[in-house]
Design a protein around this motif. Sequence first.
Motif, PDB file in Angstrom:
ATOM      1  N   THR A   1       9.515 128.644 -86.131  1.00  0.00           N
ATOM      2  CA  THR A   1      10.816 127.974 -86.173  1.00  0.00           C
ATOM      3  C   THR A   1      11.901 128.765 -85.459  1.00  0.00           C
ATOM      4  OG1 THR A   1      11.354 128.988 -88.313  1.00  0.00           O
ATOM      5  CG2 THR A   1      10.252 126.856 -88.353  1.00  0.00           C
TER       6      THR A   1
ATOM      7  N   THR B   1       8.776 125.394 -82.715  1.00  0.00           N
ATOM      8  CA  THR B   1       8.971 124.301 -83.664  1.00  0.00           C
ATOM      9  C   THR B   1       8.215 123.056 -83.233  1.00  0.00           C
ATOM     10  OG1 THR B   1      11.191 125.184 -84.096  1.00  0.00           O
ATOM     11  CG2 THR B   1      10.705 123.004 -84.950  1.00  0.00           C
TER      12      THR B   1
ATOM     13  N   SER C   1      12.722 115.433 -89.281  1.00  0.00           N
ATOM     14  CA  SER C   1      14.116 115.627 -89.687  1.00  0.00           C
ATOM     15  C   SER C   1      14.347 117.027 -90.230  1.00  0.00           C
ATOM     16  CB  SER C   1      14.494 114.584 -90.737  1.00  0.00           C
ATOM     17  OG  SER C   1      15.819 114.790 -91.201  1.00  0.00           O
ATOM     18  N   LEU C   2      13.468 117.505 -91.109  1.00  0.00           N
ATOM     19  CA  LEU C   2      13.659 118.825 -91.709  1.00  0.00           C
ATOM     20  C   LEU C   2      13.386 119.954 -90.718  1.00  0.00           C
ATOM     21  CD1 LEU C   2      12.178 118.205 -95.265  1.00  0.00           C
ATOM     22  CD2 LEU C   2      14.568 118.423 -94.611  1.00  0.00           C
TER      23      LEU C   2
ATOM     24  N   ASN D   1      14.318 119.554 -87.697  1.00  0.00           N
ATOM     25  CA  ASN D   1      15.445 119.352 -86.774  1.00  0.00           C
ATOM     26  C   ASN D   1      14.977 119.116 -85.341  1.00  0.00           C
ATOM     27  OD1 ASN D   1      18.193 119.091 -86.158  1.00  0.00           O
ATOM     28  ND2 ASN D   1      18.406 121.253 -85.646  1.00  0.00           N
ATOM     29  N   ARG D   2      14.016 118.204 -85.196  1.00  0.00           N
ATOM     30  CA  ARG D   2      13.521 117.860 -83.872  1.00  0.00           C
ATOM     31  C   ARG D   2      13.999 116.472 -83.477  1.00  0.00           C
ATOM     32  NH1 ARG D   2      14.000 121.347 -81.756  1.00  0.00           N
ATOM     33  NH2 ARG D   2      12.691 120.807 -79.984  1.00  0.00           N
TER      34      ARG D   2
ATOM     35  N   PRO E   1      13.818 110.160 -87.026  1.00  0.00           N
ATOM     36  CA  PRO E   1      15.219 110.434 -87.380  1.00  0.00           C
ATOM     37  C   PRO E   1      16.208 109.551 -86.632  1.00  0.00           C
ATOM     38  CG  PRO E   1      14.007 112.482 -87.130  1.00  0.00           C
ATOM     39  CD  PRO E   1      13.082 111.383 -86.681  1.00  0.00           C
TER      40      PRO E   1
ATOM     41  N   ASN F   1      19.103 107.279 -88.307  1.00  0.00           N
ATOM     42  CA  ASN F   1      20.502 107.441 -87.924  1.00  0.00           C
ATOM     43  C   ASN F   1      21.111 106.120 -87.470  1.00  0.00           C
ATOM     44  OD1 ASN F   1      22.875 109.143 -87.184  1.00  0.00           O
ATOM     45  ND2 ASN F   1      22.328 108.501 -85.119  1.00  0.00           N
TER      46      ASN F   1
END
Length: 263
Positions: free
Chosen positions: A124, A130, A208-209, A211-212, A217, A221
Amino acid sequence: MKPNKFWSWLVFGLGAAYFIIPLVATFMFSLSMRRGYYSFDSYASVFSDPRFQATFGYSAVIGLFSIVVGILVVVPAVYFVRLRLPWLRPVVEFITLMPLIIPAIVLVYGYIRLYNSSSIIPFTGSALGTDILLTCAYVTLALPYMYRAVDTGMRTIDIQTLTEAAQIAGANTAQIIGRIILPNILVAVLSGAFLTFAIVIGEFTIASLLNRPAFGPYLQNIGANRAYEPAALAIISFIITWGAMGMINVLGRFAPRTSARTD
């Protein structure tokens, strides 16, 4: 019409209506962006959105990598279990079912805990790391489906005879799997690949967790901030998913019908 046949058609009609009516309502709502008449403005808005193109392209690439990694892991594993370690099959089947039992949020928190920027393997700590971690997570999520698709395909061919013939011809294990076994179970592998792609395209929690910039996601949104575009995206996602399911059905017609050797 006979009573039994009538009730069968009635149950089928109710079941079909349960799925079709909400879908039709969503489609009609997606066409109502321009007041007064139906139009495809919401679809034009979605397709022209740079974020749609970027997120869908990102998820498609991650999906392709997940398919490749899944094939490289699952095909040799199923081959060796069926050929040399049949006693291990119940254990392997149990392990491949674990992603259906463990929630995705637990899986991703475990990944973050093990591979954060301060760990020995800091996946990460960079975007590439990631992405690799996300690919591995998707391979894990798709493992139950990929494994069973490949295992079913492997069951339809006589891998023992094929292996013995290839060894007599001088082929090594990698050549046997890549040039003999894989072409014979290609339909089953493609079925698992389409299922993997459908999972990756719609997945939200892990992307989402981590952050990609994935498609899942983006769907969430848009759903939280727009009115008609989410309905259009729902129809698009439905078409993609059912397109994958339809391809599996079509490919299933070309699956080999030979039986594995039982002696």
